[in-house]
Design a protein around this motif. Structure first.
Motif, short mmCIF file in Angstrom:
data_model
loop_
_atom_site.label_atom_id
_atom_site.label_comp_id
_atom_site.label_asym_id
_atom_site.label_seq_id
_atom_site.Cartn_x
_atom_site.Cartn_y
_atom_site.Cartn_z
N UNK A 95 15.11 23.27 -54.48
CA UNK A 95 15.55 22.13 -55.31
C UNK A 95 14.75 21.26 -55.62
N UNK A 96 14.51 20.40 -56.78
CA UNK A 96 14.24 19.41 -56.85
C UNK A 96 15.42 18.60 -57.05
N UNK A 97 15.28 16.98 -56.04
CA UNK A 97 16.66 16.47 -56.07
C UNK A 97 16.50 14.86 -56.31
N UNK A 98 17.21 13.90 -57.43
CA UNK A 98 16.91 12.50 -57.77
C UNK A 98 17.87 11.93 -58.11
N UNK A 99 17.46 10.99 -57.49
CA UNK A 99 18.55 9.81 -57.37
C UNK A 99 18.63 8.64 -58.63
N UNK A 100 19.72 8.23 -59.20
CA UNK A 100 19.58 7.04 -59.66
C UNK A 100 20.24 5.93 -58.78
N UNK A 101 20.11 4.86 -59.31
CA UNK A 101 20.93 3.22 -58.71
C UNK A 101 20.79 2.18 -60.41
N UNK A 102 22.08 2.23 -60.45
CA UNK A 102 21.83 0.40 -61.80
C UNK A 102 21.71 -0.59 -61.23
N UNK A 106 26.55 -0.37 -58.66
CA UNK A 106 27.85 -0.51 -58.91
C UNK A 106 27.84 1.32 -59.57
N UNK A 107 26.32 1.94 -59.93
CA UNK A 107 26.56 3.60 -61.24
C UNK A 107 25.68 4.19 -60.07
N UNK A 108 25.75 4.75 -59.64
CA UNK A 108 25.07 6.20 -59.84
C UNK A 108 24.77 7.37 -59.89
N UNK A 109 23.08 8.02 -60.03
CA UNK A 109 23.33 9.38 -60.37
C UNK A 109 22.25 10.10 -60.00
N UNK A 110 23.19 11.80 -59.74
CA UNK A 110 22.88 12.36 -59.03
C UNK A 110 21.84 13.88 -59.56
N UNK A 111 21.04 13.79 -59.27
CA UNK A 111 20.40 15.27 -59.88
C UNK A 111 19.76 16.13 -58.47
N UNK A 149 15.23 12.90 -63.69
CA UNK A 149 16.22 12.53 -64.43
C UNK A 149 15.93 10.78 -64.42
N UNK A 150 16.17 10.76 -65.31
CA UNK A 150 15.38 8.68 -66.09
C UNK A 150 16.41 7.92 -66.56
N UNK A 151 16.16 6.45 -66.44
CA UNK A 151 17.68 5.87 -66.84
C UNK A 151 16.91 4.76 -66.85
N UNK A 152 17.34 3.64 -67.87
CA UNK A 152 17.42 2.42 -67.95
C UNK A 152 17.96 1.86 -67.37
N UNK A 158 20.59 8.41 -70.12
CA UNK A 158 19.76 8.80 -69.07
C UNK A 158 18.63 9.64 -70.18
N UNK A 159 17.46 10.69 -69.61
CA UNK A 159 16.91 11.57 -69.86
C UNK A 159 17.07 12.95 -68.87
N UNK A 160 17.61 14.02 -69.02
CA UNK A 160 17.54 14.92 -67.89
C UNK A 160 16.04 16.04 -68.54
#
Length: 181
Positions: A95-102, A106-111, A149-152, A158-160
């Motif tokens: 599948x597809x994996x994405x990561x975001x880091x603020x 101190x905050x992160x998102x995985x998909x 995913x995307x985020x500020x 967040x946009x998923x």
């Protein structure tokens, strides 16, 4: 600071991968460090996705083993923690994996579209803790929720996406908008 992933890098083992950290002085970029997956296992493709925070003190690197957090003190990078739920499939072909880091690191998102999950982790001063699974009642199973995913910069918004099942009748995708709070 800049980070570049090299998932097919072979120094530690075949296809073990690496992530390169660069610093900039004036117009010159200089390699500061090379990060490796802590187990140095073959075929884990460390560096598939990479992120670095605004001041270059936290790096996030994805591999087939998990999502790896590294921290910097001076010019030394240290592996801090590997994030992975025991039920997750993280292999490259799954599948597809994405990561975001603020920006503050101190905050992160995985998909993962394979698992149809989006997870939020927060750093509590000593460890990373999963604080939320982001979902919506309108999500259609099998439609690859979390493919993108995307985020500020603060990850307040967040946009998923999900992109459909692939069949002609069910190929419409969806975009979900989320706000922290």
């Amino acid at each position: 600071y800049m980070i570049v992933g090299a998932r097919l890098h072979d120094t530690a083992a075949s296809n073990s991968g690496a992530a390169y950290i660069y610093t900039r002085s004036g117009s010159t970029w200089t390699e500061q460090a090379i990060l490796y997956e802590p187990t140095s296992s073959a075929d884990v493709y460390f560096g598939q996705n990479v992120k670095i925070n605004g001041d270059g003190t936290v790096a996030l690197v994805h591999s087939d083993i998990g999502f790896h957090v590294f921290t910097r003190s001076g010019s030394t990078w240290t592996h801090q923690q590997t994030l992975r739920d025991t039920d997750e499939t993280l292999s490259l072909g799954a599948g597809k994996y994405n990561i975001l880091l603020n920006d503050t690191g101190d905050l992160l998102v995985t998909s993962s579209s394979a698992n149809e999950t989006v997870k939020v982790y927060s750093y509590n001063g000593s460890t990373w803790v999963k604080v939320n699974d982001i979902t919506d009642a309108g999500i259609t199973s099998g439609f690859n929720y979390g493919a993108n995913i995307a985020g500020d910069k603060d990850l307040t918004y967040l946009v998923v996406s999900e992109y459909g099942s692939g069949s002609a009748a069910n190929s419409d995708g969806k975009v979900y908008f989320f706000e922290a709070g």
